[in-house]
Each structure stands twice: as C-alpha cells, then as structure tokens.
Write an enzyme that holds these catalytic residues in place. Structure first.
Site, PDB file in Angstrom:
ATOM      1  N   GLN A   1       0.886  -1.097  -0.025  1.00 28.91           N
ATOM      2  CA  GLN A   1       0.012   0.036   0.004  1.00 28.91           C
ATOM      3  C   GLN A   1       0.839   1.265  -0.055  1.00 28.91           C
ATOM      4  O   GLN A   1       1.678   1.466   1.100  1.00 28.91           O
ATOM      5  CB  GLN A   1      -0.894  -0.088   1.207  1.00 28.91           C
ATOM      6  CG  GLN A   1      -1.606   1.227   1.452  1.00 28.91           C
ATOM      7  CD  GLN A   1      -2.767   0.963   2.887  1.00 28.91           C
ATOM      8  OE1 GLN A   1      -3.540   0.533   2.698  1.00 28.91           O
ATOM      9  NE2 GLN A   1      -2.115   1.823   3.830  1.00 28.91           N
ATOM     10  N   GLY A   2       0.771   1.826  -1.175  1.00 18.36           N
ATOM     11  CA  GLY A   2       1.702   3.102  -1.095  1.00 18.36           C
ATOM     12  C   GLY A   2       1.043   4.402  -0.598  1.00 18.36           C
ATOM     13  O   GLY A   2       0.326   4.864  -1.803  1.00 18.36           O
TER      14      GLY A   2
ATOM     15  N   SER B   1       1.417   6.802   2.392  1.00 15.60           N
ATOM     16  CA  SER B   1       2.250   7.808   3.052  1.00 15.60           C
ATOM     17  C   SER B   1       3.464   8.127   2.407  1.00 15.60           C
ATOM     18  O   SER B   1       4.067   7.483   1.502  1.00 15.60           O
ATOM     19  CB  SER B   1       2.699   7.445   4.442  1.00 15.60           C
ATOM     20  OG  SER B   1       1.723   7.046   5.493  1.00 15.60           O
TER      21      SER B   1
ATOM     22  N   SER C   1       4.651  -1.292   3.658  1.00 16.29           N
ATOM     23  CA  SER C   1       4.701  -2.437   4.439  1.00 16.29           C
ATOM     24  C   SER C   1       4.948  -3.571   3.406  1.00 16.29           C
ATOM     25  O   SER C   1       4.273  -3.542   2.402  1.00 16.29           O
ATOM     26  CB  SER C   1       3.488  -2.706   5.233  1.00 16.29           C
ATOM     27  OG  SER C   1       3.652  -4.004   5.932  1.00 16.29           O
TER      28      SER C   1
ATOM     29  N   GLU D   1      -9.374  -0.942   6.713  1.00 14.40           N
ATOM     30  CA  GLU D   1      -8.087  -1.202   7.547  1.00 14.40           C
ATOM     31  C   GLU D   1      -8.543  -0.924   8.936  1.00 14.40           C
ATOM     32  O   GLU D   1      -8.253  -1.786   9.890  1.00 14.40           O
ATOM     33  CB  GLU D   1      -7.075  -0.108   7.261  1.00 14.40           C
ATOM     34  CG  GLU D   1      -5.971  -0.243   8.237  1.00 14.40           C
ATOM     35  CD  GLU D   1      -4.713   0.630   7.718  1.00 14.40           C
ATOM     36  OE1 GLU D   1      -4.883   1.507   6.717  1.00 14.40           O
ATOM     37  OE2 GLU D   1      -3.601   0.410   8.077  1.00 14.40           O
TER      38      GLU D   1
ATOM     39  N   SER E   1      -2.667   8.519  14.041  1.00 15.51           N
ATOM     40  CA  SER E   1      -1.897   8.700  15.196  1.00 15.51           C
ATOM     41  C   SER E   1      -3.002   8.901  16.461  1.00 15.51           C
ATOM     42  O   SER E   1      -4.267   9.049  16.061  1.00 15.51           O
ATOM     43  CB  SER E   1      -0.879   9.749  15.316  1.00 15.51           C
ATOM     44  OG  SER E   1      -1.880  11.052  15.167  1.00 15.51           O
TER      45      SER E   1
ATOM     46  N   GLU F   1      -3.056  11.422  18.195  1.00 17.02           N
ATOM     47  CA  GLU F   1      -3.654  12.812  18.071  1.00 17.02           C
ATOM     48  C   GLU F   1      -4.853  12.929  17.179  1.00 17.02           C
ATOM     49  O   GLU F   1      -5.655  13.420  17.447  1.00 17.02           O
ATOM     50  CB  GLU F   1      -2.605  13.603  17.662  1.00 17.02           C
ATOM     51  CG  GLU F   1      -1.552  13.856  18.734  1.00 17.02           C
ATOM     52  CD  GLU F   1      -0.631  12.747  19.097  1.00 17.02           C
ATOM     53  OE1 GLU F   1      -0.561  11.891  18.190  1.00 17.02           O
ATOM     54  OE2 GLU F   1      -0.010  12.474  20.078  1.00 17.02           O
TER      55      GLU F   1
END
Lengths: 364, 375, 364, 375
Positions: free
Chosen positions: C103-104, C106, C138, C220, C346, C348
């Site tokens: 999975q590309g 980020s 990954s 996901e 994240s 946050e």
C-alpha cells in the site's frame, strides 16, 4: 476568579483587639508599606531594609497586618501609573488599612479571556457613568473602593479598556456574596447600575487600561509565587487512618504508592520554588511563573484529594461533631483547592503562556 | 450501552422520561440549605414522595421474585435504572433497598423472612438499608459490632456509620461479629435499643449513625452466617454503586460537553480548543471502559457467574476513577462558575466523592481484584 | 505509517512446506476470500457462511493463509470501485495469494495529513508517468504490485488525488527497507523515478482517489479492531522477577500497584471490545473505533513498558544468550509497541476524530 | 539551572562547546551496527579516545583531591558535566569512574589505596567501575557474590552483571557478601580468576558480565565493610545517574520542541496545535521538578548533608519518570520517522530505559524514599 489572595487566618485575626493595636502600631511606622514614600504613608525604606522587616515578622510568626489588595495591587499601580493627586488621595489610607479595596476585573462572559469584558463606561461630560456586572470580586461586600476595568470603546478589544477607581458607596453599586462549593462567601458579584464616577478617578489615559491591568496582574502573579506551600505531611494521618504493616509502612499499599508519589512531587516542587527564587535573585530567566503555578495547583489539588481519601467517610462531612474538626477542614480545603487551577489565569491559560513564552511554540 | 431487549428498552425510556420530567438535578439541590450544607429539616435525606412513585412504577421490585410482588427483571435492568437516576443525582434509596436489601433477602433469607419482607420492599412500603461500615473505611472483614447469644435469640451492641438512606429505612440488614464469625441480621428500625441520628455529609444525603445498645432479636432475625453471604451481598452493592457512578459521570461529562459547545472565550467556542477536545476524547474513552465494566458485572450477577467478585471490584474501581476524573474536569472546564454552589458541578463532585468511598475506595477494590487474580 | 497489519507468525509459517500445501488447498476452494464471486477466485458464499469458515479456522487455531493487503484492502476496493476488467485481472491472483500487494499511501511530508501527498502522476497520452517517494510501505521489498495514491492535480488538495495500481517490477521502482527501533525491517521507502503505468491501471475516475482511499482506510480500521488482544498476564512474571510477599502478593508494592492498574484497564478494554462488537452486530452507533484504538495503544504500550520494567536488566538486552529469549522478545515488543499510537491514524488524529465525530465538538 | 560561580560557568561552557564539536549524537550512534544492535567489534562500549580528551581537560578528576592530581571541584560541577554529556548520549565512563569509583575511594579508601588509584582515575589512565548488581534488579541489600577469608586475604566467587563500562575498566569496586555482611574490594581487571564478557544491551553500551572464580586478593584490597559505606557510594551513583537522565531528557525535549517548530501538517506547524503545546508545557514542568531535585541532591553531596539518601532517591525517581515520559513523547511526536533507527528518538528511548533501571528503578527509589520519610 482573578485576584484571590490567601487569607489564612487574617479574617479571624482582624476581629481580635490586640491585632488592631498591633496593626495601628505597624501603620504608624509605615511598616506595612515600608518602601513607599512617607508622604504616601510608607516608611521610605529601601528594598533591602524592607526585606529585614519581612524577615523579622516571619521570625516571630507574624504576617504583615496591612497586606491587602491595596498594598499589593493598587498601590504599585498608582505609583507607576497614577497622578500625584490620586496617590495622595488613596495611598495613605491603604498604608493604614483604613479603606479596603477590591478588584473588579472578571465578568460573567470574561474569565480566561479577560479582555472581552463589557462593563460600560460612558463619558457624561463632567463624570463617567458605569453600568454592568463584575464577578469574582474578592471581598466586595466589605470593600470601600473598587479598582475596575471598564469598557470605554466597543470598537476595539484590548484598546477599549480603561482603569477606573469606584467608590463602593456610590448609588447604584450592589455587591452580592457568592456561595462557593466550599461554603466560602468571600467572592461577590457586583452590579453597577448607572453609577456616577468622577472624571478624576480614571487611572492613566482613556483606553489604556489593558496595559495597566497587565502590569497589575504581574504584581499578582509574583505575589502568588510567595504563597505558603509548607503543608502537614500526609504520613502520620495515613498511618492513623489506614494502619501500619509489619514493616512499619502505611498498610494500604495502593494508597501509599500514590501518597508517596505525590509527596515526592511536592518535595521537588518546593525545591523548584527555592531554585526559581534563587535564580530570580540572580537575574535568571524568570519566565517560569506559569509553569510553577500549574505544578503547584496540580500537586496541591492531588494532595487535597489524597487527604480526603485517606480520611474516608470522615472526610465526607460538612458539619457536625460526628466529623473531626480537622477532617471537616480537610474537606473544605479539598473543595477550595479546585479553584487553584482556575483563578489567577486558569491551568489552560498558564499552559498556553508556557508554550508561547517559555518554549517559543508558534501561534497558528 | 449493551443491547437491550424490548422490555428493557421500554423500561429505560420510561426511566429517562421520568427523570427528565420529575427528577431534575434541582431535586438533589433541594436537599441543601443556602450555605451548602444538608438541610437541617430534612428527615430522610431522600425524596420519599418520589420513591413512592418509583415503587408504584415497579422499579423497587425489579429484583424481587414475582411470587413476592416483584418483576424479577434482573440486575442488569436495575443497573440501568440506577444509572439513569444517578445522572440527575436523584436522591432515592433504590440502591440501598431494591438492590442491596432485596439481594440480601434473596441470597440469605428463608421462606418466612422473604415472605415477611420482600413484598414491602417491592411495593416501596418498606425501605431497606445495609448497615455494614463502622468508621472511616469500608472494611467488611473487620466488624466491631457484636452479636452475642441471648435467650431465644441475639443481642447486638455497637455502632454503624455511615448507613446510606438509614434515616428513612424501616429495615436494616446488619452485619455483626458473632462467636462464629460474621453474621447478618434483619433489624426493624423501631427495634428497642436502636437509635439513629443524621450525619451532615457533603452530598446532603444525610446518612445515619446507628447505635445498637443491647438490641435484642429473636432467632428468626438471623439472616445467615459467614463471610460468603456478606461478600455476595456486597458484590451486588459494589456493582450497583458502580452503576450510579457511571450515570453520574456520564451526565457530568455531557453537561461539560454542552458547556464546551456554548461557552465563548477569545472569540471562539471553547470546545474548539484542541487541548480541551483531546481531554474530552480521553474522558469519553474512560467512560467507555467504565460502561463495559459495569455492564459486564451486572450481567454476571444475573448469570450467577463465579467471576462476579472480580468483575464487581473491576467495575467499582474503574467507576470510582472515572467519576473522580470527570467531576474534577467538570469543575475545571466550567471555570469560576463551576466553583459556585449555584452551579451543578459542585453537586456532582460532592456526590461523586461520597459514592467513591461508599462500598469501597479504589484502593480497596484494586487490592481485592489483585488478590482474586493472583497479583 | 498507514497500513501495518499484524503479521503474527505468518512470515515464519509461509516458509513451511505444509503451510504451502494448506494454503493451496484453501485457495482452490476459494475459502481465503469466501464471499467473493467464483469468477474472482472466491467461493461465492454468504457472509453467514463465511463466518462459519472463520469460526472453524479459529477453532483449530489456524489463521486465514490468504489474508493479505490484497484480500483485506485492495479486494474490497476493486469490488466497489474497480472496473470488471480490473477485477478479473487482479482478484483471482489475490485470492490465491499468487501476487502480493503493498500500500503506497504515506510520504515523508504526508503522515497524519495524508492528503498533502505529492507523488506526481502525469498524463503522458497512452500512459501515466509517476515520480516521487512513498514511505511506510509495508512489505514493499517483497511485493509484486502496489496500490498507490498519486497527485494528478496540484491546484487542489483532496480533489487532486488519484488511485493507481503500479507493477513493482516496472523500471524506475526501488524499494528500500527501513530499520525500525525494534530492529524490524518490514517497512520500506519506495522511490519512483519516471515510472510508466498503463492508463487502465487507474481505479475510479481521475482525481477521485481520496474518496476511494477513505473507504479503504475504513476496511483497515475495521480490521484493526479485530486485532488479537489477549496477552499473557503479567502476574506470574512479576512474581518470578519481583518476589512474593508473606501474603502471596507481588513483593514490589509500587510496581504491583501499577501492574494491577494496567491489568484492570486491560480487562475493561477487552470487555469494551466485546461490547462494541455486540453493539455493532446489532446496528449500534459504531463510531467508537478511534476511541477504541487510543485505549488500546495506551493500555498495551503501558503494559509493554511494565513488562520490561519487571524484567529489569534482563529486559534491556538486544541479542545474546545472556538474555532469556522471552525477555528479548518483550524488549522488541516494547519498542515495536511505540508504533501503535502512530500508525493507522496517530493518537492525536484519533482524538481529533473522537472529539468531532463522537462528541460533536466544533471546529475553530 | 542553579546559579553558577565563575569557574563553574567556564567549565559548563567548555563542556557544551566540546559536546557540540566533538561529541554529537552520531558518536553514540556509532556504537550500533546496521541492524540496531551493539557493534560486535566494539571493545569497550564507550569512546576511549574521547575519554582521554575528557581526562586531559580534567573532568575525570573533578572529585579527586588536588593532592592526588584532581581539581576537587565537587559533585555539583561533575553533575552538570554529566548532564551536558548525557544530552548527546556521550558514550563515556565518566559516571562510573569519575563519580562512583572516585567516591568509593574517597569514602572508603585508606591513604595507600587512595594514593595507588586516585591519580590514575584522575588522569584517565585507569577507568574504574562499580560491580554491585548481579541480576535483573538493583538490590544492594542482597548480594550473592561471596568474599571468604583466604590466606593473607580474601577469595571472591560469584558473578556481577550488568557492570556499566565494565569492558574497558581497569579497576572494579566489587560489593560482596562477607561473613560479617557487606564488604567492598578493589579488584584490578587483570586479577587471576576474573573474566568478563560483553552484553549486547539496547543502548549499545556493552556492559560487562563479570565472573569471579576464586579471585584471590590481599588484605590491602579491602576497601571497607558495612552497608553504610556501600550506601554512601550508591547515593553518589544515584545522583550521577539522575544527572545523566536530566541531560538526556532535556535534550530529548529540546529536539522534540525543534521538530514541533519545523514540521508542517495540515498547513500549519504542528507546534501550533494546542494539544501538543499543552503536552510540551507539562513536560517542561516535569523537567523543572527534575532539575531542582537533581541539583539539590548534588549540592547535598558537596555539603555532606545527612538528608542525602532521601534527596538522592528523590532525584533518581523523578529523573526516571521524566526521562521515561519525555522519551515516549519524543517518539510519539516525531511520528513514523521517530520509529526508525535512523532517527535519534530511538537512541534516547533506549538509553533512557537503561539509565532508568541502572542504580535502581522508580519503584526502588520511591520505596527507599518512603521508608526514609516515614511513609
């Protein structure tokens, strides 16, 4: 809730006749405001000499009987921003504790965001007319005068605020005590209905009140950091209430761990106060007041909760002989302590200040 | 909230509606005098008229078998009733009477005792209360009140305090130290030698201090003996009190959230400040854990799950922590107004501290859970 | 670090010959992707039937040997957004685990703020030309294909992103493993230098990639909440490492208090997962995934720290027989756990989502 | 930072400058191999050349009396040197040798022992290390390594691990269990029967596992007996390790702050997000507490303050907590990049965990402080 000052036993003391005699003796020497000029009721002493008086008072376990909003907040403000006429009118009666002052800053809609205050002050030619409401005015029901922030221009926020001295006996002023969750009624709401105020009661220029207030709040912050922070250790109470194990430790291991953690943080906090004071005396950074206040409120509030937890059901009483007097006091102290992270700049505001001033983090 | 069946959904809606209409927080506020203490003229520390209504709607009989006039709906249902009522800090003896006293009779009572007391507890004509604590801390393993053998029965001597809802109770379930260990007795409030006085507690609920000066009871007053019975009763009390804390904390959170959405400072709603948003999100997370723990423990009561002691202490400990944290945040996030007696924040804070201590502090329940789970 | 999937022992298992046989058998029946149409390599079963397969696998302690980015992320995406041609080209080879996908998403400058991604995709007439860098991809060094988000319009942010399928064997693609603090090299940086991609490899319309990605990230998130959360209780290890007191308790009372606190929160967390699942099955609110993830990362990270603390110096080893194998694993697990509050949105970001979606708190 | 005198200010500036020029974090990184483990070809786990420079500048002799070649500047000065070096995770045996070993000789050594060892420790030609721990936890009251009476001396049997800087040390201060309780010995690294092997620890500092197989020592190797001596030495170790944690945490915080001021997401610097600002403010507060506690403990060493044990445990416990928290936040706030071995965050995290355990965990020091203070 700007402007709370720790009263300690000052109220009780004030009712005492000996105390009155002593206060008068101190006032006669100008020792309540030792660094003020004699013309203003002070003793005309240097800072170093004033420090000796403070040390001597402390050595005999006494506090300054003149100490008040007048001496700590308004006095320094008038010395910096007032006219000579204003100083001569007010300072001597502050230095003798003849007249009491209260601070009219916060409003129902202006707490953390103090500059959003709305109390109207209109120029009526030879006098001002003031209308609106203040809140968290400490001791307003006992005060003779009030120094207040008022809005003289609604078109700008900070630049439309003025600093005004208001005689609390003026027609249209009404102070109502607020009952706090701790039962205290020290704070008031104050209502101003078309109150006439002489033109000469404005301090500084019109619309320059915000700068004066900022300076005054610095006096308040620096007095906050002088707050008495020694407290009875929790250990003896915890042993008494929770028992002692075979190794001499507080028997409730979970409570003990939390008590110890808090006590250690408290010890480090006291070390930090000493360090900051030492650094400040040596011209150190001195931008840590906000950090210090948040550490203090956090640690002291937790301690107050732990004490009541240790007291168990004894710590849940409001009144009555069924509850030990010490325990009732601890309960009220817990409830009172919740204000520590609200008044004088809330916990959140202090964190904002630290982030920006001490850490240089950017605005959005 | 767990999934409810149709009857439960109806009951829950009915309770919510009744709380809205009949039991706003103002009712709890009415227990206080002007200065923030408990009203001296209060007799019971709860709203007896409202409890009669509650009883008429059948809520006091939720745990009572149908044969004795109840609905036998189960602890899970009673749990969410307690939770809903606690949202408004409703001053009612439902936990004491309908949860704890009824459980005591169901768990320990013989047929005669059940017949004598359960119908009254179910219809609200009698209020029951558990008298277990004797001092500052909940220590059910260490009882000082003595039960000694007397002619054809027993004699009780000692004190109990604080006894929740004790000023209005007609029946006390009294935990005593007998010759063979813990023993539980059914003691009518008008028993000779038993006196009571109210305590002015910060939640204005006026629990009782009971004095037993040679209270003589017949053999039929003995509910049962042994630590196991007392523990089983207390497990119900722990979970019920946790359900109340869950309700209290949930409402404290929602009231605070509402304030964040309406209070403006610095030209924006304070609820748009990210630091406050994150704290709110974390409180919400704690509430989720608490709800799960409370519901699981309620289910365990109904299922006679042998894990109940562990689940009950988990629920009470987490409910204590969450209510503690959220009531602190409620005051803090309301700012100065939250410090006034006029605002509700203080009422939630005070009631929370009482409920945190009632039936065991966080320390007590973490220690109990730890021992039960081999830590 | 979007897109991490718990690998468990899948890597080790894949090297095993028996495993290969079993995987082929599962693939032949279409049971790795049971609800997919038979034309796509599935078994054409209903959701209820698929659940039985999952239960049976679980009952014998097996995991789905076909489970991959392909089955969980890309498959559902192509079924919803792909053309029939794309489905027929890719799904059968996903359902047999013949080709592996990565999975590309980020990029170095686009982490939490994924939509700020910059990887260029230019229309060159009969093909696209892709240039830029992905990170946290990954298994990219093992993958045959990549589904990537690329920028097809720089004038708008979300509306300039497209969803593209890229053959990893294309000239100009280079994947470099990243060494993590735990020593893992599962993630890669991937560099794309003027990579030619056929026009037909675009999924959905040009500039519609963000909507597809959002949907895919839901797949996901829902797979995250299935994460195995049962862990060995700390109690036996703590007794072994810290000793047992006279009452049978972990002897270090301070550590015990913290271990117990964490264990209780963990127990309540597991109850919460069960409750959310039950509510979701009954059509409950289901907006709690962000809350759940933060509770999970917080509790599990603290547990990992506690375990290493309990292990003391034994928990500080990287390699070597001087450290027990279990302890070394605990140390790596601690380091690995730090990613839990970073990837997949994240801590946050999750708090922001909870504040807005679950609590309805306002934007500025 | 406390107020420094002129000499101290000069020393501190000199250390900062040297760290910047000669000892960036890259030096600590150089201890690691490509995969994140300690380099197998490393002999000492510290930078011996750099330590020679440090010694030449006199830092290794800060606690050594002038008569033995040191400057006798005091623990407070050595403390801020340790702090500055720890900011860059500088792999140097200064704590082991200049703080702990020198303190051991000053506190326990007779004139001959001091003359024999202090000059070498001061000029860096010998590196000293304390061998006290024997397993997973710091338990100085329970020693298994035995010291038995041998002809004209002693015989040591047992193991020590992990011994910080033990692979490069020339002198070990060994804590043993003798017939009369704790005894401390001076053991040269080349003593017959003593072997050592490196441990691959997450901070790549390669502490030693020492094996004592009938190591025979003369009477002159006995440094002293009794728990008090060991405690006094350890107090210095606690405070020195706390100073390192303070430096490590301070730098971790500042590096993170820098990132918050440069990283853009959602079109703004992430340091402008209020939730992160508040966390940063709170970390800053914790750092203030830590600095105060560390400095007060360093001052107490120099003043021979009887409160030193309590102050030392306070400093170590708080430094542990603060470094723990800030290194967690360092990784978290750096996001994915902070998870990579290529970034420094992981190095700070790993070194922090080692230093937290070294010379006593938070539990150990809170318990010790609690006992010393009557809790």
């Amino acid at each position: 809730m700007n402007g709370l000052i720790f009263q300690g036993d000052a109220h009780a003391a004030a009712a005492n006749a000996d105390f009155q005699v002593w206060r008068k003796a101190m006032a006669d020497k100008g020792w309540g405001t030792p660094t003020w000029d004699k013309a203003y009721g002070g003793a005309g002493l240097s800072a170093a000499q004033a420090k000796i008086i403070a040390q001597e008072l402390s050595a005999i376990g006494a506090f300054n009987p003149i100490r008040s909003y007048g001496t700590m907040m308004l006095g320094p403000t008038l010395l910096e921003f007032g006219t000579e006429e204003q100083r001569l009118q007010h300072l001597p009666r502050i230095s003798t504790h003849e007249l009491r002052w209260c601070q009219g800053f916060s409003e129902p809609g202006a707490g953390s965001d103090l500059a959003s205050l709305q109390m109207k002050c209109v120029d009526a030619g030879d006098h001002w007319v003031v209308s609106g409401q203040k809140i968290w005015t400490s001791g307003a029901d006992q005060a003779d005068w009030c120094f207040a922030l008022v809005r003289t221009d609604t078109s700008v926020k900070h630049g439309g605020i003025s600093f005004l001295l208001i005689d609390m006996t003026s027609p249209g002023v009404e102070a109502r005590p607020i009952v706090l969750i701790s039962g205290s009624t020290h704070f008031c709401e104050v209502f101003f209905n078309d109150v006439k105020v002489p033109k000469g009661n404005l301090v500084g220029a019109v619309n320059q009140g915000w700068n004066i207030a900022k300076r005054l709040l610095q006096f308040e912050r620096s007095s906050l950091s002088e707050v008495k922070t020694d407290v009875t250790p929790l250990a003896p109470i915890a042993h008494a209430m929770l028992g002692t194990d075979a190794e001499g430790r507080i028997a409730d291991a979970d409570a003990r761990a939390r008590i110890v953690h808090n006590a250690m943080r408290h010890a480090a906090y006291l070390q930090t106060v000493r360090r900051f004071n030492e650094e400040a005396r040596n011209g150190g950074p001195g931008n840590g007041v906000s950090t210090l206040k948040n550490l203090w409120s956090n640690i002291v509030q937790r301690r107050a909760e732990l004490l009541v937890e240790v007291l168990g059901a004894d710590g849940l009483g409001w009144s009555g002989d069924a509850y030990p007097a010490d325990a009732r006091e601890a309960t009220r102290a817990l409830l009172h302590s919740k204000a520590f992270s609200i008044y004088g700049g809330s916990y959140e505001i202090q964190n904002n200040i630290t982030a920006k001033r001490s850490l240089g983090l950017p605005d959005r | 909230m767990a999934v409810l069946n149709e009857e439960q959904t109806m009951l829950k809606d009915m309770v919510s509606q009744w709380v809205r209409d009949r039991m706003p927080v103002g009712v709890a506020r009415g227990l206080y005098d002007h200065s923030g203490g408990g009203r001296k003229d209060a007799t019971t520390g709860f709203d007896a008229d409202a409890y009669a209504e509650v009883a008429a709607m059948g809520w006091s009989g939720i745990l009572v078998p149908e044969a004795h006039g109840g609905s036998d709906f189960g602890a899970f249902s009673l749990g969410f009733v307690l939770e809903e009522l606690a949202r408004a800090l409703s001053p009612l003896p439902l936990l004491s009477s309908a949860m704890v006293a009824v459980s005591a009779l169901r768990l320990g009572g013989n047929a005669a005792q059940q017949s004598a007391w359960l119908p009254g507890l179910a219809d609200g004509s009698i209020i029951g209360a558990l008298a277990v604590d004797e001092g500052a801390h909940h220590l059910p393993d260490i009882l000082a009140l003595t039960a000694t053998r007397a002619e054809n029965g027993w004699r009780l001597d000692g004190i109990k305090r604080p006894v929740a809802d004790g000023m209005g109770a007609g029946l006390f379930i009294v935990a005593a130290r007998g010759d063979d260990g813990t023993a539980l007795f059914l003691v009518p409030a008008d028993a000779a030698g038993l006196t009571r006085e109210p305590l002015d507690q910060i939640d204005a609920r006026r629990p009782a201090l009971l004095r037993f000066d040679g209270v003589v009871l017949g053999d039929d007053a003995m509910l049962g003996q042994g630590d196991a019975l007392l523990s089983a009763i207390l497990d119900r009390a722990y979970v019920g009190q946790a359900a109340e804390l869950l309700g209290l904390a949930t409402q404290a959170f929602e009231t605070t959230l509402e304030y964040l959405k309406t209070r403006v400072q610095f030209g924006q709603l304070i609820g748009s400040f990210q630091a406050l948003q994150h704290r709110a999100s974390e409180m919400f997370g704690e509430l989720q854990l608490t709800r799960s723990a409370v519901e699981a423990a309620l289910v365990a009561i109904d299922a006679d799950d042998p894990q109940l002691p562990s689940l009950a202490s988990l629920a009470k400990a987490i409910a204590n922590e969450t209510a503690h944290r959220i009531t602190c945040e409620m005051v803090q996030l309301h700012g100065g107004i939250g410090m006034t007696h006029e605002h509700d924040a203080g009422l939630y804070l005070k009631r929370s501290r009482v409920a945190e201590q009632a039936y065991g502090s966080s320390s007590f329940h973490r220690e109990r859970w730890a021992r039960l789970n081999g830590y």
